[in-house]
Motif scaffolding. Structure first.
Motif, short mmCIF file in Angstrom:
data_model
loop_
_atom_site.label_atom_id
_atom_site.label_comp_id
_atom_site.label_asym_id
_atom_site.label_seq_id
_atom_site.Cartn_x
_atom_site.Cartn_y
_atom_site.Cartn_z
N GLN A 2 5.94 9.79 -1.16
CA GLN A 2 5.95 8.51 -0.49
C GLN A 2 5.45 7.43 -1.43
O GLN A 2 4.44 7.59 -2.10
CB GLN A 2 5.08 8.57 0.76
CG GLN A 2 5.24 7.37 1.64
CD GLN A 2 4.48 7.56 2.94
OE1 GLN A 2 3.60 8.42 3.03
NE2 GLN A 2 4.83 6.80 3.93
N ARG A 3 6.19 6.33 -1.46
CA ARG A 3 5.81 5.21 -2.33
C ARG A 3 4.98 4.23 -1.54
O ARG A 3 5.15 4.06 -0.35
CB ARG A 3 7.06 4.52 -2.85
CG ARG A 3 7.87 5.40 -3.76
CD ARG A 3 9.15 4.78 -4.19
NE ARG A 3 8.98 3.37 -4.53
CZ ARG A 3 9.97 2.53 -4.73
NH1 ARG A 3 11.20 2.93 -4.60
NH2 ARG A 3 9.75 1.28 -5.04
N GLY A 4 4.09 3.52 -2.24
CA GLY A 4 3.28 2.49 -1.60
C GLY A 4 4.07 1.20 -1.50
O GLY A 4 5.25 1.14 -1.85
N PRO A 5 3.42 0.15 -1.01
CA PRO A 5 4.11 -1.14 -0.89
C PRO A 5 4.48 -1.67 -2.27
O PRO A 5 3.82 -1.36 -3.26
CB PRO A 5 3.06 -2.03 -0.21
CG PRO A 5 1.76 -1.35 -0.42
CD PRO A 5 2.04 0.10 -0.59
N PRO A 6 5.55 -2.43 -2.33
CA PRO A 6 5.94 -2.98 -3.63
C PRO A 6 4.88 -3.96 -4.12
O PRO A 6 4.24 -4.64 -3.33
CB PRO A 6 7.25 -3.70 -3.32
CG PRO A 6 7.19 -4.00 -1.87
CD PRO A 6 6.39 -2.90 -1.25
N MET A 7 4.67 -4.00 -5.43
CA MET A 7 3.74 -4.94 -6.00
C MET A 7 4.48 -6.24 -6.29
O MET A 7 5.58 -6.22 -6.82
CB MET A 7 3.12 -4.39 -7.29
CG MET A 7 2.02 -5.31 -7.81
SD MET A 7 1.17 -4.75 -9.30
CE MET A 7 1.11 -3.01 -9.15
N LEU A 8 3.87 -7.34 -5.92
CA LEU A 8 4.43 -8.65 -6.22
C LEU A 8 3.67 -9.26 -7.38
O LEU A 8 2.46 -9.08 -7.51
CB LEU A 8 4.34 -9.57 -4.99
CG LEU A 8 5.01 -9.08 -3.72
CD1 LEU A 8 4.76 -10.06 -2.57
CD2 LEU A 8 6.50 -8.88 -3.93
N GLY A 23 -0.27 -5.09 -2.25
CA GLY A 23 -0.11 -4.64 -0.87
C GLY A 23 0.92 -5.53 -0.21
O GLY A 23 1.42 -6.48 -0.80
N ASP A 24 1.23 -5.20 1.01
CA ASP A 24 2.22 -6.00 1.74
C ASP A 24 1.62 -7.36 2.11
O ASP A 24 0.51 -7.42 2.64
CB ASP A 24 2.64 -5.29 3.03
CG ASP A 24 3.51 -4.09 2.75
OD1 ASP A 24 4.34 -4.17 1.82
OD2 ASP A 24 3.36 -3.08 3.45
N PRO A 25 2.36 -8.43 1.83
CA PRO A 25 1.89 -9.72 2.33
C PRO A 25 2.02 -9.74 3.85
O PRO A 25 2.89 -9.07 4.42
CB PRO A 25 2.82 -10.73 1.68
CG PRO A 25 3.97 -9.98 1.13
CD PRO A 25 3.56 -8.53 1.04
#
Length: 143
Positions: A2-8, A23-25
């Motif tokens: 499982q992948r974590g939230p995409p990095m922005l 993390g997720d905005p």
């Protein structure tokens, strides 16, 4: 796996300050309050709520400057180019509001509402169908 939230990734205008959102905005909105108008020099600010622990300056920390109000609102910006990056409140220490125009990673979704429309600029008309709130609705900023 499982992948974590995409990095922005984001940066200021001159590129000296670079940051990551790890993390997720949260909710994003257009803020029409007079302080956001003054801080950005425009009719409104486009902000995304982000957990404070997920907002990380990765370079240029020494160029980060802060303007603080007596009410405990802090606006962080680049001391070189003046780009507004985030705002923070003493009353809500677990979150920051990221200026979406400084996010470099393409976003799939923009703001979902207009807030503080009771104090919006007289010369600006809102032409979309997003919800409009005269002040801040309870769900925004309570992350």
């Amino acid at each position: 796996m499982q992948r974590g939230p995409p990095m922005l990734h984001g940066s200021c205008l001159c590129g000296n300050i670079r940051y990551e959102i790890r993390g997720d905005p949260g909710p994003a909105y257009y803020c029409h309050c007079s302080r956001c108008r003054k801080a950005g020099g425009s009719a409104f600010a486009s902000n995304a709520v982000v957990a404070a622990q997920d907002f990380v300056i990765v370079s240029g920390q020494d160029s980060l400057k802060t303007f603080s109000t007596k009410e405990g609102v802090h606006r962080d910006f680049c001391g070189n180019c003046g780009s507004p990056l985030i705002s923070r409140r003493d009353a809500l220490p677990d979150m920051v509001r990221v200026r979406m125009g400084t996010i470099d990673t393409p976003l799939q979704q923009g703001p979902g509402a207009h807030i503080y429309v009771a104090s919006k600029a007289d010369w600006h008309a809102i032409h979309d169908t997003l919800p409009q709130y005269p002040e801040r609705p309870p769900a925004i900023g309570k992350r």
